[in-house]
Design an enzyme around this catalytic site. Structure first.
Site, short mmCIF file in Angstrom:
data_model
loop_
_atom_site.label_atom_id
_atom_site.label_comp_id
_atom_site.label_asym_id
_atom_site.label_seq_id
_atom_site.Cartn_x
_atom_site.Cartn_y
_atom_site.Cartn_z
N HIS A 1 7.36 -27.07 2.65
CA HIS A 1 6.58 -28.15 2.04
C HIS A 1 5.48 -27.60 1.13
O HIS A 1 4.57 -28.34 0.75
CB HIS A 1 5.98 -29.03 3.14
CG HIS A 1 7.02 -29.71 3.98
ND1 HIS A 1 7.57 -30.93 3.64
CD2 HIS A 1 7.64 -29.32 5.11
CE1 HIS A 1 8.47 -31.27 4.55
NE2 HIS A 1 8.54 -30.31 5.45
N GLU B 1 0.84 -1.20 0.00
CA GLU B 1 0.00 0.00 0.00
C GLU B 1 0.88 1.25 0.00
O GLU B 1 0.49 2.28 -0.56
CB GLU B 1 -0.93 0.00 1.21
CG GLU B 1 -2.05 1.03 1.14
CD GLU B 1 -3.11 0.81 2.20
OE1 GLU B 1 -4.11 0.12 1.90
OE2 GLU B 1 -2.94 1.32 3.32
N LYS C 1 -13.31 2.16 -2.86
CA LYS C 1 -14.37 2.41 -1.88
C LYS C 1 -15.50 3.21 -2.51
O LYS C 1 -16.69 2.92 -2.30
CB LYS C 1 -13.80 3.20 -0.69
CG LYS C 1 -12.79 2.47 0.17
CD LYS C 1 -12.31 3.41 1.28
CE LYS C 1 -11.21 2.80 2.12
NZ LYS C 1 -10.72 3.77 3.13
#
Length: 547
Positions: A386, A355, A512
């Protein structure tokens, strides 16, 4: 006026160092300098940082420091610490470093006594946390509080959630913390289903108290609580507090504004874990350990502010990232904590780094001339070994990695034999991975072990995979604070070199706005007309299957 790093002499030198490093190997670099590990290891704020397994040499480090000086790094560090408005697009100071100022410090910015303001809020946080921990704070039915639920998103969630998990062994008062961030109702349901409303307190963390996701979750929690209290709205004041600056909205919600803890517009959300946003953390680990947490930040701040660039860990690590990103073409950066308790640290760093430095224009609005913003990711070891280490070891992409480990565990268990230490086993893997990534295994070495010729190529480990090793004695509040501050300052260093504003986030804001614009159509309240055929079709499909 913009700063184009690519036109500087140190950048040209760094390009030459890239060519030289591409032509050598870590095996060669270690063989040619028996003191390499010692010369490229550094200590600060209780952290031991080994840069020797990176694709650098003394001349490369000299180029790093020359480039830092050419960028005005020292002056820009001072400007941040002094409270100058280095966030130019929002005309704000950038003062997360002020959140951990010593109680006797002095800092006045824009006519405000910043140090006094910070410690006034810290004092109120201490009083609140103490009242929860000693049982003097009571809920609507006179029960003590056993669970604190932090409702926030982004920086109001990732920081305290990460730190509370990391410091779980410091939770000594019997208070548990949970975190709700996603507007997906499953998040809130999963938390509330486990809780007793009589002993639950909610921290609603939203600077403006208008954040869409946070307010939706806060009202869901409020309805749950009031229903349990038999419809008594007055119960809200005993079970909700706010981290906000909007007293009017907080009071309208039903929270007593005496229980509102503020912070300032010079603190970005992703830099706010050591502000009032850390209220849930302080409540769990206690005020004394929270202050030790701040001490760790402050120790790293002081190192960053004063150390020569040649031994300045955030500067060197930031320059390394620029080197790999802009010359080697590395697009991602792995963060690999060999500590299950630090399991959320990579996610926390995703917001902090991406950000901040996911920008494509410079301070003056002109296009950048470099690559910016690495993609951060990772998992705790040994789980990652793994899962994705195969790609780091033998894939075609260069992925610089930070390994984080601790000398002493807070808790340990015996190995399968009942005699060894599981922590020692964990750290054996830690050291083995950085060794193999650096030095690999050649075809000749593999063939000498009697491996069949048709398998030799498949088993070759190229090595030359760069890693940085970060170690501390234990995962303590101090160590965690120092570690977070280290990465905060790495972000700053990169931003200075790239001449970008690391402290705004306009890409988040537009999303937003668009979500708010589309909400009526998604809810079926208005006709679908988003302005593009794809979004219209997707919303129509959603509505037709929503029921």
């Amino acid at each position: 006026m913009s700063f184009d790093v690519t036109t500087t002499e140190p950048w040209a030198t760094l390009s030459e160092r890239y060519t030289a490093m591409k032509a050598t190997t870590l095996r060669d670099l270690f063989a040619s300098n028996p003191n390499r590990a010692q010369e490229l290891s550094f200590e600060a704020a209780g952290l031991h940082v080994d840069l020797s397994k990176n694709l650098i040499d003394a001349e490369t480090v000299a180029a790093f420091t020359a480039l830092a000086k050419a960028s005005g790094m020292r002056e820009k560090i001072k400007a941040m610490f002094d409270g100058e408005h280095i966030n130019n697009t929002e005309d704000r100071a950038v003062l997360h470093t002020a959140l951990r100022l010593a109680v006797d410090a002095e800092l006045n910015v824009d006519g405000q006594d910043v140090a006094a303001d910070v410690h006034e809020v810290l004092g109120r946080m201490r009083d609140f946390a103490t009242s929860l921990r000693n049982g003097s704070w009571r809920g609507y039915s006179n029960h003590t509080i056993k669970t604190i639920v932090n409702i926030g998103i982004g920086g109001s969630d990732l920081g305290p959630a990460m730190a509370t998990k990391a410091l779980r062994t410091y939770a000594t008062a019997g208070i548990n913390a949970k975190f709700v961030s996603n507007v997906d109702p499953a998040d809130m349901h999963a938390v509330l289903d486990e809780l007793d409303p009589e002993s639950t307190l909610f921290v609603v963390a939203s600077k403006t108290f208008t954040t869409q996701e946070t307010l939706a979750n806060a009202h869901a929690a409020k309805r749950w609580l009031v229903a349990a209290a038999g419809g008594d709205e007055s119960a809200v004041a005993k079970h909700f507090v706010a981290v906000s600056t909007n007293a009017e909205k907080v009071a309208e919600f039903g929270i007593d504004t005496k229980n509102m803890f503020g912070f300032w517009n010079w603190v970005g959300g992703r830099y706010s874990v050591d502000s009032a946003i850390g209220l849930s953390l302080m409540s769990v680990i206690g005020p004394m350990d929270f202050m030790r947490f701040l001490d760790g930040f402050r120790a790293m701040d002081e190192h960053f502010r004063t150390a020569d660039f040649e031994s300045n860990i955030p500067v060197l690590m930031g320059m390394l990232n620029v080197f790999y990103n802009d010359f080697f073409g590395a697009e991602t950066h792995a963060v690999l904590p060999y500590s299950q308790d630090l399991g959320r640290f990579p996610a926390y760093l995703q917001q902090l780094t991406m950000e901040s430095n996911g920008k494509s224009v410079r301070h003056d609005g002109s296009a950048v001339t470099t690559n910016t913003g690495e993609i951060y990711w990772g998992e705790p070891g040994t789980n990652g070994q793994h899962a994705f280490f195969q790609l780091i070891h033998q894939g075609t992409k260069l992925i610089p990695a930070d390994f984080i480990g601790f000398a002493r565990p807070k808790e340990d268990l015996p190995t399968a034999s009942g005699e060894g230490s599981m922590h020692d086993l964990l750290m054996s893997n830690f050291f083995a991975q950085t060794k193999v990534l650096a030095f690999g295994k050649t075809a000749e070495e593999i063939a000498a072990e009697g491996v069949s010729p048709e398998l030799v190529a498949h088993k070759v480990m190229p090595g030359n995979r760069p890693t940085t090793t970060i170690m501390a004695e234990e995962l303590t509040p101090f160590a965690l604070g120092a570690l977070i501050a280290l990465y905060e300052h790495i972000v700053f260093v990169e931003g200075v070199i790239w001449d970008i504003n690391s402290f705004d986030q306009w890409g988040v804001e537009l999303g937003k706005q668009q979500a708010n614009d589309l909400a009526p159509a998604v809810a079926g309240e208005v006709a679908v007309d988003s302005g593009d055929s794809s979004t219209d079709a997707l919303i129509s499909w959603y509505r037709s299957h929503r029921g």
